[in-house]
Design a protein around this motif. Structure first.
Motif, PDB file in Angstrom:
ATOM      1  N   ASP A 177       6.731  -4.283 -10.319  1.00  0.00           N
ATOM      2  CA  ASP A 177       7.412  -5.126  -9.346  1.00  0.00           C
ATOM      3  C   ASP A 177       7.008  -6.559  -9.665  1.00  0.00           C
ATOM      4  N   TYR A 204       7.155   1.531   2.276  1.00  0.00           N
ATOM      5  CA  TYR A 204       6.850   1.262   0.872  1.00  0.00           C
ATOM      6  C   TYR A 204       5.578   0.428   0.815  1.00  0.00           C
ATOM      7  N   ILE A 205       4.983   0.350  -0.369  1.00  0.00           N
ATOM      8  CA  ILE A 205       3.730  -0.386  -0.548  1.00  0.00           C
ATOM      9  C   ILE A 205       3.878  -1.310  -1.750  1.00  0.00           C
ATOM     10  N   ILE A 206       3.430  -2.549  -1.578  1.00  0.00           N
ATOM     11  CA  ILE A 206       3.369  -3.507  -2.683  1.00  0.00           C
ATOM     12  C   ILE A 206       1.904  -3.605  -3.103  1.00  0.00           C
ATOM     13  N   ARG A 254       5.279  -1.458  -7.021  1.00  0.00           N
ATOM     14  CA  ARG A 254       5.856  -1.035  -5.744  1.00  0.00           C
ATOM     15  C   ARG A 254       5.841   0.481  -5.715  1.00  0.00           C
ATOM     16  N   ALA A 266      -3.591  -3.879  -0.724  1.00  0.00           N
ATOM     17  CA  ALA A 266      -2.141  -3.790  -0.867  1.00  0.00           C
ATOM     18  C   ALA A 266      -1.488  -4.111   0.473  1.00  0.00           C
ATOM     19  N   GLU A 267      -0.171  -4.183   0.457  1.00  0.00           N
ATOM     20  CA  GLU A 267       0.592  -4.436   1.679  1.00  0.00           C
ATOM     21  C   GLU A 267       1.473  -3.222   1.949  1.00  0.00           C
ATOM     22  N   TYR A 268       1.283  -2.609   3.109  1.00  0.00           N
ATOM     23  CA  TYR A 268       2.009  -1.407   3.520  1.00  0.00           C
ATOM     24  C   TYR A 268       3.123  -1.819   4.483  1.00  0.00           C
ATOM     25  N   SER A 290       7.459   3.379  -3.808  1.00  0.00           N
ATOM     26  CA  SER A 290       8.621   3.560  -2.935  1.00  0.00           C
ATOM     27  C   SER A 290       9.086   5.008  -2.980  1.00  0.00           C
ATOM     28  N   LEU A 316       6.108   4.923  -8.403  1.00  0.00           N
ATOM     29  CA  LEU A 316       5.290   3.723  -8.572  1.00  0.00           C
ATOM     30  C   LEU A 316       5.820   3.030  -9.818  1.00  0.00           C
ATOM     31  N   GLN A 374       5.454  -8.567  -7.969  1.00  0.00           N
ATOM     32  CA  GLN A 374       4.126  -8.844  -7.427  1.00  0.00           C
ATOM     33  C   GLN A 374       3.055  -7.915  -7.990  1.00  0.00           C
TER      34      GLN A 374
END
Length: 129
Positions: free
Chosen positions: A41, A54-56, A46, A72-74, A48, A38, A43
């Motif tokens: 990033d 990965y997740i943002i 991240r 979050a975005e997966y 990864s 972790l 945004q």
């Protein structure tokens, strides 16, 4: 006089409790567990190092119980690239500040990582980047 003094003390305590702001849960920039990392990033953060995913995450703030929950975005690999979907990531910082436990749904299961301060200590190649 003592009643006025204790009333003032209670008022000050009440105001200070109401004005408590959440704090950044990451006293260090990067946290890891084996291949998983972790890191900051553009945004937010991240997550990864997992195979083909990965997740943002946005910036996270701890509540008074040293926990957070963020949208979050997966992203998962589809064979033609990565596709994202929204998820909720929950986390908790240990009392000593040395373990950041995060969890998120992956299909019908929940994935959990116990991250420690520092960069990833391993590199895991999965062949989908």
């Amino acid at each position: 006089m003592a009643a006025k003094s204790s009333s003032t003390l209670l008022f000050v305590l009440w105001v200070s409790l109401l004005s408590c702001n959440p704090k950044d849960p990451l006293p260090l920039d990067t946290w890891s567990q084996g291949c998983i990392q972790l890191a900051p990033d553009s945004q937010g953060f991240r997550l990864s190092g997992m195979c083909c995913e990965y997740i943002i995450l946005p910036q996270m703030k701890l509540d008074r119980h040293q926990q957070f929950s963020v949208k979050a975005e997966y992203f998962t690999f589809t064979g033609a690239g990565f596709a994202g979907q929204p998820i909720i990531v929950n986390g908790k910082l240990s009392g000593d500040g040395q373990t950041l436990t995060i969890s998120y749904p992956t299909g019908t299961a929940v994935t959990t990582h116990e991250l420690r301060p520092g960069a990833a200590t391993m590199y895991c190649f999965c062949g989908c980047d």
